[in-house]
Motif scaffolding. Sequence first.
Motif, PDB file in Angstrom:
ATOM      1  N   VAL A   1     -10.844  11.203 -15.450  1.00 45.01           N
ATOM      2  CA  VAL A   1     -11.243  10.357 -14.330  1.00 45.01           C
ATOM      3  C   VAL A   1     -10.287   9.166 -14.262  1.00 45.01           C
ATOM      4  O   VAL A   1     -10.023   8.520 -15.275  1.00 45.01           O
ATOM      5  N   ASP A   2      -9.758   8.889 -13.084  1.00 43.23           N
ATOM      6  CA  ASP A   2      -8.914   7.723 -12.841  1.00 43.23           C
ATOM      7  C   ASP A   2      -9.528   6.898 -11.722  1.00 43.23           C
ATOM      8  O   ASP A   2      -9.964   7.458 -10.697  1.00 43.23           O
ATOM      9  N   ILE A   3      -9.542   5.579 -11.906  1.00 40.11           N
ATOM     10  CA  ILE A   3     -10.145   4.673 -10.923  1.00 40.11           C
ATOM     11  C   ILE A   3      -9.278   3.425 -10.830  1.00 40.11           C
ATOM     12  O   ILE A   3      -8.806   2.920 -11.855  1.00 40.11           O
ATOM     13  N   GLY A   4      -9.067   2.922  -9.627  1.00 40.43           N
ATOM     14  CA  GLY A   4      -8.292   1.694  -9.482  1.00 40.43           C
ATOM     15  C   GLY A   4      -8.694   0.924  -8.241  1.00 40.43           C
ATOM     16  O   GLY A   4      -9.239   1.493  -7.282  1.00 40.43           O
ATOM     17  N   LEU A   5      -8.418  -0.371  -8.262  1.00 40.16           N
ATOM     18  CA  LEU A   5      -8.713  -1.232  -7.110  1.00 40.16           C
ATOM     19  C   LEU A   5      -7.648  -2.313  -7.032  1.00 40.16           C
ATOM     20  O   LEU A   5      -7.239  -2.868  -8.064  1.00 40.16           O
ATOM     21  N   GLY A   6      -7.169  -2.598  -5.835  1.00 43.08           N
ATOM     22  CA  GLY A   6      -6.155  -3.615  -5.618  1.00 43.08           C
ATOM     23  C   GLY A   6      -6.617  -4.668  -4.629  1.00 43.08           C
ATOM     24  O   GLY A   6      -7.267  -4.350  -3.626  1.00 43.08           O
ATOM     25  N   TYR A   7      -6.256  -5.912  -4.911  1.00 44.86           N
ATOM     26  CA  TYR A   7      -6.629  -7.069  -4.093  1.00 44.86           C
ATOM     27  C   TYR A   7      -5.341  -7.772  -3.679  1.00 44.86           C
ATOM     28  O   TYR A   7      -4.526  -8.146  -4.532  1.00 44.86           O
ATOM     29  N   TYR A   8      -5.127  -7.918  -2.366  1.00 43.99           N
ATOM     30  CA  TYR A   8      -3.897  -8.489  -1.814  1.00 43.99           C
ATOM     31  C   TYR A   8      -4.293  -9.659  -0.916  1.00 43.99           C
ATOM     32  O   TYR A   8      -4.382  -9.508   0.317  1.00 43.99           O
ATOM     33  N   PRO A   9      -4.553 -10.831  -1.479  1.00 44.60           N
ATOM     34  CA  PRO A   9      -5.143 -11.919  -0.695  1.00 44.60           C
ATOM     35  C   PRO A   9      -4.276 -12.383   0.459  1.00 44.60           C
ATOM     36  O   PRO A   9      -4.798 -12.769   1.513  1.00 44.60           O
ATOM     37  N   ASN A  10      -2.965 -12.341   0.287  1.00 40.90           N
ATOM     38  CA  ASN A  10      -2.081 -12.836   1.342  1.00 40.90           C
ATOM     39  C   ASN A  10      -1.758 -11.771   2.384  1.00 40.90           C
ATOM     40  O   ASN A  10      -1.083 -12.068   3.375  1.00 40.90           O
TER      41      ASN A  10
ATOM     42  N   SER B   1      -9.590   1.692   2.006  1.00 42.46           N
ATOM     43  CA  SER B   1      -9.007   0.385   2.270  1.00 42.46           C
ATOM     44  C   SER B   1      -9.917  -0.375   3.223  1.00 42.46           C
ATOM     45  O   SER B   1     -10.622   0.221   4.038  1.00 42.46           O
ATOM     46  N   ARG B   2      -9.901  -1.708   3.087  1.00 39.91           N
ATOM     47  CA  ARG B   2     -10.629  -2.566   4.029  1.00 39.91           C
ATOM     48  C   ARG B   2      -9.910  -3.889   4.176  1.00 39.91           C
ATOM     49  O   ARG B   2      -9.099  -4.286   3.336  1.00 39.91           O
TER      50      ARG B   2
ATOM     51  N   TYR C   1       0.240   4.964  -5.582  1.00 41.42           N
ATOM     52  CA  TYR C   1       1.308   4.375  -6.385  1.00 41.42           C
ATOM     53  C   TYR C   1       2.655   4.905  -5.885  1.00 41.42           C
ATOM     54  O   TYR C   1       2.919   6.092  -5.951  1.00 41.42           O
ATOM     55  N   GLY C   2       3.483   4.016  -5.387  1.00 40.14           N
ATOM     56  CA  GLY C   2       4.736   4.423  -4.780  1.00 40.14           C
ATOM     57  C   GLY C   2       4.606   4.821  -3.328  1.00 40.14           C
ATOM     58  O   GLY C   2       5.606   5.074  -2.657  1.00 40.14           O
ATOM     59  N   GLY C   3       3.380   4.877  -2.839  1.00 39.45           N
ATOM     60  CA  GLY C   3       3.123   5.278  -1.454  1.00 39.45           C
ATOM     61  C   GLY C   3       2.835   6.752  -1.335  1.00 39.45           C
ATOM     62  O   GLY C   3       3.375   7.576  -2.078  1.00 39.45           O
ATOM     63  N   LEU C   4       1.983   7.104  -0.408  1.00 37.32           N
ATOM     64  CA  LEU C   4       1.616   8.502  -0.155  1.00 37.32           C
ATOM     65  C   LEU C   4       1.460   8.723   1.339  1.00 37.32           C
ATOM     66  O   LEU C   4       0.584   8.140   1.977  1.00 37.32           O
TER      67      LEU C   4
ATOM     68  N   THR D   1       0.892   2.801   1.566  1.00 40.64           N
ATOM     69  CA  THR D   1       1.326   2.127   0.349  1.00 40.64           C
ATOM     70  C   THR D   1       0.306   1.057  -0.015  1.00 40.64           C
ATOM     71  O   THR D   1      -0.381   0.513   0.859  1.00 40.64           O
ATOM     72  N   HIS D   2       0.198   0.748  -1.300  1.00 36.95           N
ATOM     73  CA  HIS D   2      -0.706  -0.313  -1.743  1.00 36.95           C
ATOM     74  C   HIS D   2      -0.566  -1.559  -0.881  1.00 36.95           C
ATOM     75  O   HIS D   2       0.533  -2.032  -0.619  1.00 36.95           O
ATOM     76  N   GLY D   3      -1.701  -2.078  -0.430  1.00 39.67           N
ATOM     77  CA  GLY D   3      -1.712  -3.320   0.322  1.00 39.67           C
ATOM     78  C   GLY D   3      -1.531  -3.171   1.811  1.00 39.67           C
ATOM     79  O   GLY D   3      -1.588  -4.166   2.535  1.00 39.67           O
ATOM     80  N   ASP D   4      -1.320  -1.954   2.290  1.00 42.58           N
ATOM     81  CA  ASP D   4      -1.170  -1.752   3.734  1.00 42.58           C
ATOM     82  C   ASP D   4      -2.480  -2.043   4.459  1.00 42.58           C
ATOM     83  O   ASP D   4      -3.568  -1.687   3.991  1.00 42.58           O
ATOM     84  N   ASP D   5      -2.364  -2.627   5.623  1.00 44.83           N
ATOM     85  CA  ASP D   5      -3.528  -2.858   6.483  1.00 44.83           C
ATOM     86  C   ASP D   5      -3.828  -1.569   7.244  1.00 44.83           C
ATOM     87  O   ASP D   5      -3.084  -1.183   8.149  1.00 44.83           O
ATOM     88  N   ARG D   6      -4.912  -0.922   6.876  1.00 49.79           N
ATOM     89  CA  ARG D   6      -5.320   0.333   7.526  1.00 49.79           C
ATOM     90  C   ARG D   6      -6.486   0.136   8.484  1.00 49.79           C
ATOM     91  O   ARG D   6      -7.101   1.108   8.919  1.00 49.79           O
ATOM     92  N   GLY D   7      -6.788  -1.140   8.778  1.00 48.01           N
ATOM     93  CA  GLY D   7      -7.901  -1.420   9.674  1.00 48.01           C
ATOM     94  C   GLY D   7      -9.093  -1.974   8.918  1.00 48.01           C
ATOM     95  O   GLY D   7      -9.058  -2.192   7.706  1.00 48.01           O
ATOM     96  N   GLU D   8     -10.180  -2.212   9.657  1.00 45.14           N
ATOM     97  CA  GLU D   8     -11.374  -2.802   9.044  1.00 45.14           C
ATOM     98  C   GLU D   8     -11.887  -1.955   7.889  1.00 45.14           C
ATOM     99  O   GLU D   8     -12.226  -2.465   6.823  1.00 45.14           O
ATOM    100  N   GLN D   9     -11.990  -0.664   8.104  1.00 43.52           N
ATOM    101  CA  GLN D   9     -12.434   0.277   7.074  1.00 43.52           C
ATOM    102  C   GLN D   9     -11.650   1.573   7.250  1.00 43.52           C
ATOM    103  O   GLN D   9     -11.495   2.063   8.365  1.00 43.52           O
ATOM    104  N   HIS D  10     -11.164   2.123   6.143  1.00 42.28           N
ATOM    105  CA  HIS D  10     -10.410   3.372   6.223  1.00 42.28           C
ATOM    106  C   HIS D  10     -10.588   4.125   4.919  1.00 42.28           C
ATOM    107  O   HIS D  10     -10.655   3.524   3.845  1.00 42.28           O
TER     108      HIS D  10
END
Length: 371
Positions: A45-54, A76-77, A297-300, A304-313
């Motif tokens: 099992v792998d789990i991760g979460l990223g926070y990009y305040p700016n 993403s949100r 990781y590296g984009g798929l 990519t990590h931190g991309d704005d995908r909308g309110e909820q995606h």
Amino acid sequence: MLTAQDDLIGHQTPAPFATSGAGDERFTERYWYTAHPINGSELLVDIGLGYYPNRHVMDGFAGVTIGRKQHNFRASRRLGTRPLDTSVGGLKIEIVEGMNLHRLTLADNPSGISFSLEFGASFPPAQEKQNYREREGIVEEDLARVSQFGRWRGWIAVDGKRFEVTPETWWGQRDRSWGLRSEMRTDETRPPVATHRNFFWTWSMFQFERSALSVFLKERAPGKPHYLSGTEFRREADGSISHREVTAFEHSIEWSDDQLGQTIAAADFTFKFDRGEPRHVRVVGLPTRFYLKAGMYGGLKGWTHGDDRGEQHAAHDVWDLDDAATRVTARTLSDHVVRLESGGEIGFGISEYGVAAGYPLYPAPQKFPAL
């Protein structure tokens, strides 16, 4: 922007919580966890979460590898008015007791993956050396990272199957990082793709009943690391826990005849410390891996990590790890479950690794990407 968190103490700069790292959009905080049984079951099992305040974004992933199938969930949100709420798309991380007990849950969702898990620390946390890198006078990375070993309790459901998780048989590890993080850029659908040459790296976490070892190595010439950080913990007879810092690291790797990517079959690792005798660890690669491309990781596929995908995606998929096209997408970066032998102790853990074209050792796997 002011949020409810600004009524709490803990500010580090004369700015609201919604702004961090002097406003640099690369400023990131991440959680990462793995859990795997030690009874021979091919589960991870792998789990991760990223926070990009700016960037005003939070994203996360969860996945379960069962045999040669990898089940993936991503979400993403936008941060909105709850930037410090560590939840996204039904995935939630709760710090019940800092550096000791964390609760992770994933609600029912179309991916078919859900879980309720608790990570309990088995050894103290280790702070890695600051990962600082400049290029042509510009700071590319300035990252703090903490790693920790633990045992798991709870349950996992995936693909209509439910697995009970007990600390006696489910071991694992976690890390926590914050700072300026460089992008790996290995997503062919979103160029430019970064090229990597002439280096070997490994980030490995090894756990035994009475001891644990972590190491992060980056080198361009064998035996000459440009970054090395590691810690050994040992539970002594009186119940206390001692620790030593890694000062040197030697490796000799046997590569699997994997026609689809870089895979360690076995390895001999030797750790030297700031005091005491060196330690040798024999590493044997087990079949189970989780490819971290599935967690962006590296984009798929343009995400990519931190991309704005909308309110909820959210998105999900299932990977056949014996499929050649899938493995091209997955590349090398993965959490690879390993079995360990050292000084009469048997252990388990994970190893991440890669070797790039031009590194003097290990030519065979260099035909595949290092990340």
